[in-house]
Design a protein around this motif. Structure first.
Motif, mmCIF file in Angstrom:
data_model
loop_
_atom_site.group_PDB
_atom_site.id
_atom_site.type_symbol
_atom_site.label_atom_id
_atom_site.label_comp_id
_atom_site.label_asym_id
_atom_site.label_seq_id
_atom_site.Cartn_x
_atom_site.Cartn_y
_atom_site.Cartn_z
ATOM 1 N N ASP A 1 -1.916 -0.485 5.784
ATOM 2 C CA ASP A 1 -2.334 0.058 7.089
ATOM 3 C C ASP A 1 -3.845 0.030 7.286
ATOM 4 O O ASP A 1 -4.336 0.538 8.283
ATOM 5 C CB ASP A 1 -1.819 1.507 7.250
ATOM 6 N N ASP B 1 -6.732 -3.255 2.855
ATOM 7 C CA ASP B 1 -5.514 -3.936 2.390
ATOM 8 C C ASP B 1 -5.533 -5.410 2.799
ATOM 9 O O ASP B 1 -5.177 -6.285 2.001
ATOM 10 C CB ASP B 1 -4.265 -3.250 2.972
ATOM 11 N N ASP C 1 -0.171 5.197 0.782
ATOM 12 C CA ASP C 1 -0.386 6.178 1.854
ATOM 13 C C ASP C 1 -0.495 5.504 3.231
ATOM 14 O O ASP C 1 -1.303 4.604 3.424
ATOM 15 C CB ASP C 1 -1.651 6.996 1.573
ATOM 16 N N GLY C 2 0.318 5.954 4.162
ATOM 17 C CA GLY C 2 0.290 5.389 5.505
ATOM 18 C C GLY C 2 1.169 4.156 5.656
ATOM 19 O O GLY C 2 1.331 3.637 6.757
ATOM 20 N N THR C 3 1.731 3.689 4.533
ATOM 21 C CA THR C 3 2.609 2.511 4.573
ATOM 22 C C THR C 3 4.000 2.881 4.051
ATOM 23 O O THR C 3 5.014 2.600 4.683
ATOM 24 C CB THR C 3 2.013 1.355 3.752
ATOM 25 N N ASP D 1 0.846 -1.185 0.000
ATOM 26 C CA ASP D 1 0.000 0.000 0.000
ATOM 27 C C ASP D 1 0.891 1.248 0.000
ATOM 28 O O ASP D 1 2.050 1.183 0.409
ATOM 29 C CB ASP D 1 -0.890 -0.050 1.253
HETATM 30 MG MG LIG Z 1 -2.942 3.196 3.324
#
Ligand SMILES: [Mg+2]
Ligand SMILES: [Zn+2]
Length: 198
Positions: free
Chosen positions: A134, A138, A11-13, A9
């Motif tokens: 995240d 996912d 964004d955020g990962t 992933d």
């Molecule tokens: Mg994400």
């Protein structure tokens, strides 16, 4: 030769979660990501980014913006000796404002479209696939595509643990961040007898 594959992933990962990112200045890669991707590269494991970018459909940013961010991501990774083997994204959303992207798309995570496409286009060994991200979507993507799954505690990760429980879904691994999750992948491949050349 087919290769084990990690679907990652974005964004955020890979980069700091910052809502709908509409400018490349707000695209900041976590410092541990470089080592994580370098490890995958070294072990001949495919590293493929799969990301929902419904901000395009919702009119928050134009399609070119997604390409700009991905160019920045690839450049920063390259500068740090790390290489991404593929990038897939879904710019669609069923409630889109922008008509050309209004679509209940088969590639929007957790639907399997992006992974299915990667399998046809790249040397993915479908017996050894992993998803790292995240969000619940996912993990659901991984379940839908028969991948092993790892939830990271960056981005929305911490808040998503409860949601996973309430949906009765379990990730195969819960880790601090992408690097931690990559170590899980390597361990798991070894346990399953996959010949990794360390
Ligand atoms: Mg994400
Ligand atoms: Zn799509």
């Amino acid at each position: 030769m087919k290769r084990p594959t990690v679907f990652i992933d974005r964004d955020g990962t890979i980069n700091i979660e910052a809502g709908y990112i509409n400018h490349e200045d707000n695209f900041i890669i976590y410092p541990f990501v470089y080592q994580a991707i370098r490890l995958l590269n070294k072990l001949d494991i495919l590293a493929i980014v799969v990301t929902n970018q419904a901000g395009v459909a919702k009119g928050y940013f134009p399609l070119e913006n997604v390409y700009k961010l991905h160019n920045k991501m690839v450049r920063l990774l390259e500068n740090n000796g790390a290489k991404i083997d593929g990038i897939y994204f879904c710019p669609h959303h069923k409630d889109a404002k922008i008509r050309e992207f209004k679509k209940d798309c088969g590639c929007r995570k957790p639907k399997p479209g992006m992974i299915n496409r990667a399998i046809t286009e790249l040397a993915v060994d479908t017996d050894f696939m992993y998803v790292i991200g995240d969000k619940v979507s996912d993990i659901e993507l991984g379940v839908n595509c028969k991948c092993k799954t790892a939830l990271v505690m960056t981005g929305y990760g911490k808040a998503e643990i409860e949601k996973l429980k309430s949906k009765n879904i379990t990730a195969d691994f819960i880790g601090e961040n992408l690097l931690d999750a990559v170590y899980f992948v390597i361990d798991d491949l070894k346990k399953r007898g996959y010949p990794l050349f360390l």
